[in-house]
Structure formats: C-alpha cells, structure tokens
Design a protein around this motif. Structure first.
Motif, PDB file in Angstrom:
ATOM      1  N   TYR A  32       0.836  -1.192   0.000  1.00 60.93           N
ATOM      2  CA  TYR A  32       0.000   0.000   0.000  1.00 60.93           C
ATOM      3  C   TYR A  32       0.873   1.244   0.000  1.00 60.93           C
ATOM      4  O   TYR A  32       2.021   1.207   0.446  1.00 60.93           O
ATOM      5  CB  TYR A  32      -0.899   0.028   1.246  1.00 60.93           C
ATOM      6  N   VAL A  33       0.310   2.359  -0.472  1.00 59.89           N
ATOM      7  CA  VAL A  33       0.975   3.657  -0.394  1.00 59.89           C
ATOM      8  C   VAL A  33       0.004   4.687   0.170  1.00 59.89           C
ATOM      9  O   VAL A  33      -1.213   4.581  -0.010  1.00 59.89           O
ATOM     10  CB  VAL A  33       1.495   4.153  -1.771  1.00 59.89           C
ATOM     11  N   ALA A  34       0.580   5.666   0.860  1.00 62.65           N
ATOM     12  CA  ALA A  34      -0.188   6.807   1.364  1.00 62.65           C
ATOM     13  C   ALA A  34       0.293   8.033   0.598  1.00 62.65           C
ATOM     14  O   ALA A  34       1.494   8.334   0.578  1.00 62.65           O
ATOM     15  CB  ALA A  34       0.038   6.981   2.858  1.00 62.65           C
ATOM     16  N   LEU A  35      -0.632   8.725  -0.040  1.00 60.79           N
ATOM     17  CA  LEU A  35      -0.304   9.844  -0.920  1.00 60.79           C
ATOM     18  C   LEU A  35      -1.102  11.091  -0.557  1.00 60.79           C
ATOM     19  O   LEU A  35      -2.214  10.991  -0.050  1.00 60.79           O
ATOM     20  CB  LEU A  35      -0.630   9.489  -2.373  1.00 60.79           C
ATOM     21  N   VAL A  36      -0.511  12.246  -0.859  1.00 55.31           N
ATOM     22  CA  VAL A  36      -1.245  13.512  -0.817  1.00 55.31           C
ATOM     23  C   VAL A  36      -0.993  14.223  -2.146  1.00 55.31           C
ATOM     24  O   VAL A  36       0.093  14.143  -2.710  1.00 55.31           O
ATOM     25  CB  VAL A  36      -0.829  14.425   0.371  1.00 55.31           C
ATOM     26  N   PRO A  37      -2.005  14.910  -2.661  1.00 52.35           N
ATOM     27  CA  PRO A  37      -1.854  15.568  -3.965  1.00 52.35           C
ATOM     28  C   PRO A  37      -0.872  16.740  -3.914  1.00 52.35           C
ATOM     29  O   PRO A  37      -0.719  17.402  -2.895  1.00 52.35           O
ATOM     30  CB  PRO A  37      -3.262  16.057  -4.301  1.00 52.35           C
ATOM     31  N   ILE A  38      -0.233  16.952  -5.048  1.00 57.60           N
ATOM     32  CA  ILE A  38       0.621  18.123  -5.247  1.00 57.60           C
ATOM     33  C   ILE A  38      -0.124  19.039  -6.213  1.00 57.60           C
ATOM     34  O   ILE A  38      -0.590  18.591  -7.264  1.00 57.60           O
ATOM     35  CB  ILE A  38       1.983  17.725  -5.849  1.00 57.60           C
ATOM     36  N   TYR A  39      -0.231  20.295  -5.848  1.00 54.66           N
ATOM     37  CA  TYR A  39      -1.012  21.244  -6.658  1.00 54.66           C
ATOM     38  C   TYR A  39      -0.107  22.237  -7.365  1.00 54.66           C
ATOM     39  O   TYR A  39       0.943  22.623  -6.850  1.00 54.66           O
ATOM     40  CB  TYR A  39      -2.012  21.991  -5.774  1.00 54.66           C
ATOM     41  N   ASP A  40      -0.562  22.664  -8.541  1.00 53.79           N
ATOM     42  CA  ASP A  40       0.163  23.667  -9.307  1.00 53.79           C
ATOM     43  C   ASP A  40      -0.078  25.071  -8.788  1.00 53.79           C
ATOM     44  O   ASP A  40       0.759  25.942  -8.955  1.00 53.79           O
ATOM     45  CB  ASP A  40      -0.251  23.619 -10.786  1.00 53.79           C
ATOM     46  N   ASN A  41      -1.241  25.284  -8.175  1.00 52.28           N
ATOM     47  CA  ASN A  41      -1.524  26.637  -7.714  1.00 52.28           C
ATOM     48  C   ASN A  41      -1.979  26.634  -6.256  1.00 52.28           C
ATOM     49  O   ASN A  41      -2.502  25.652  -5.737  1.00 52.28           O
ATOM     50  CB  ASN A  41      -2.545  27.335  -8.627  1.00 52.28           C
ATOM     51  N   GLU A  42      -1.790  27.775  -5.637  1.00 48.86           N
ATOM     52  CA  GLU A  42      -2.071  27.950  -4.212  1.00 48.86           C
ATOM     53  C   GLU A  42      -3.555  27.804  -3.883  1.00 48.86           C
ATOM     54  O   GLU A  42      -3.914  27.262  -2.838  1.00 48.86           O
ATOM     55  CB  GLU A  42      -1.564  29.322  -3.774  1.00 48.86           C
ATOM     56  N   GLU A  43      -4.431  28.262  -4.765  1.00 53.52           N
ATOM     57  CA  GLU A  43      -5.874  28.178  -4.511  1.00 53.52           C
ATOM     58  C   GLU A  43      -6.333  26.729  -4.355  1.00 53.52           C
ATOM     59  O   GLU A  43      -7.105  26.407  -3.449  1.00 53.52           O
ATOM     60  CB  GLU A  43      -6.653  28.851  -5.635  1.00 53.52           C
ATOM     61  N   ASP A  48      -7.993  22.192  -0.630  1.00 50.06           N
ATOM     62  CA  ASP A  48      -7.893  20.746  -0.413  1.00 50.06           C
ATOM     63  C   ASP A  48      -8.358  20.390   0.993  1.00 50.06           C
ATOM     64  O   ASP A  48      -8.128  21.135   1.946  1.00 50.06           O
ATOM     65  CB  ASP A  48      -6.446  20.293  -0.616  1.00 50.06           C
ATOM     66  N   ASP A  49      -9.020  19.242   1.142  1.00 45.71           N
ATOM     67  CA  ASP A  49      -9.525  18.825   2.453  1.00 45.71           C
ATOM     68  C   ASP A  49      -8.457  18.204   3.343  1.00 45.71           C
ATOM     69  O   ASP A  49      -8.709  17.930   4.515  1.00 45.71           O
ATOM     70  CB  ASP A  49     -10.707  17.870   2.303  1.00 45.71           C
ATOM     71  N   GLY A  50      -7.253  17.971   2.815  1.00 44.69           N
ATOM     72  CA  GLY A  50      -6.146  17.469   3.624  1.00 44.69           C
ATOM     73  C   GLY A  50      -6.161  15.975   3.860  1.00 44.69           C
ATOM     74  O   GLY A  50      -5.357  15.460   4.640  1.00 44.69           O
ATOM     75  N   ASP A  51      -7.064  15.257   3.212  1.00 49.53           N
ATOM     76  CA  ASP A  51      -7.123  13.814   3.392  1.00 49.53           C
ATOM     77  C   ASP A  51      -5.924  13.134   2.732  1.00 49.53           C
ATOM     78  O   ASP A  51      -5.439  13.559   1.684  1.00 49.53           O
ATOM     79  CB  ASP A  51      -8.400  13.228   2.791  1.00 49.53           C
ATOM     80  N   VAL A  52      -5.478  12.060   3.368  1.00 45.29           N
ATOM     81  CA  VAL A  52      -4.419  11.220   2.817  1.00 45.29           C
ATOM     82  C   VAL A  52      -5.090  10.131   1.991  1.00 45.29           C
ATOM     83  O   VAL A  52      -6.047   9.501   2.430  1.00 45.29           O
ATOM     84  CB  VAL A  52      -3.565  10.600   3.944  1.00 45.29           C
TER      85      VAL A  52
END
Length: 96
Positions: A32-43, A48-52
């Motif tokens: 399994y892996v635990a990931l969080v998204p990487i965003y291009d912009n600050e907005e 983001d809800d901060g969920d893993v």
C-alpha cells in the motif's frame, strides 16, 4: 526535505502528481501507499480537504497499478497502520 513524487495516470489519461508519505508491505505480500496531492496553484492547495489517499499497489504483467481499497475492514486495517507510522515519523522529526 526531499519529497518522493508519484505520477498517476487516471482512466481518462490525465496525469496527477502526489507526494508519497509512506508505503507499507504486510506479511501476506499486500502493498500500500499513502499519498497527498501536489497542486500547481495555491488556490487548489488551500481548498484541499487534507485527506491522505491510501491505495493498494498491484503488479500485473510488469505494470504497477494503484487501486482503491474496496473492503472496509482492509481499509481500516491499513489506515490505522499508516496513521500510527505517520504520527511516529512526524513526532520524531519534531523532536530532532
């Protein structure tokens, strides 16, 4: 701090970037892996809800696939392990 970046292509062919927070392999060869998204912009980052995102790793015909965990018991088992490991990791970093 170095980030482990994972590129995931969805069913529509769109690429998404994630930071890999953790990966685990259980005794029965489940991975399994635990990931969080990487965003291009600050907005997007701020909204983001901060969920893993916890996904199961499957190997098939030399290809690696990340799939959602459908079984609730399996998800809870893996989620608890990852949560404990992340707490330990970040508490240790705070103490350094």
């Amino acid at each position: 701090m170095d980030m482990d970046i994972v590129s995931v292509v969805d069913d529509d062919g769109k690429e998404h970037l994630f930071e890999e927070l953790d990966r685990i392999e259980l005794d029965d060869d489940r991975r399994y892996v635990a990931l969080v998204p990487i965003y291009d912009n600050e907005e997007d980052m701020l909204s983001d809800d901060g969920d893993v995102l916890i996904l199961k790793v499957l190997e098939e015909k030399g290809e690696t696939y990340l799939i959602q965990i459908e079984d609730e018991d399996e998800f809870n088992e893996v989620g608890n392990i990852i949560e404990d490991r992340l707490i330990e990791k970040y508490e240790a970093e705070d103490n350094e």
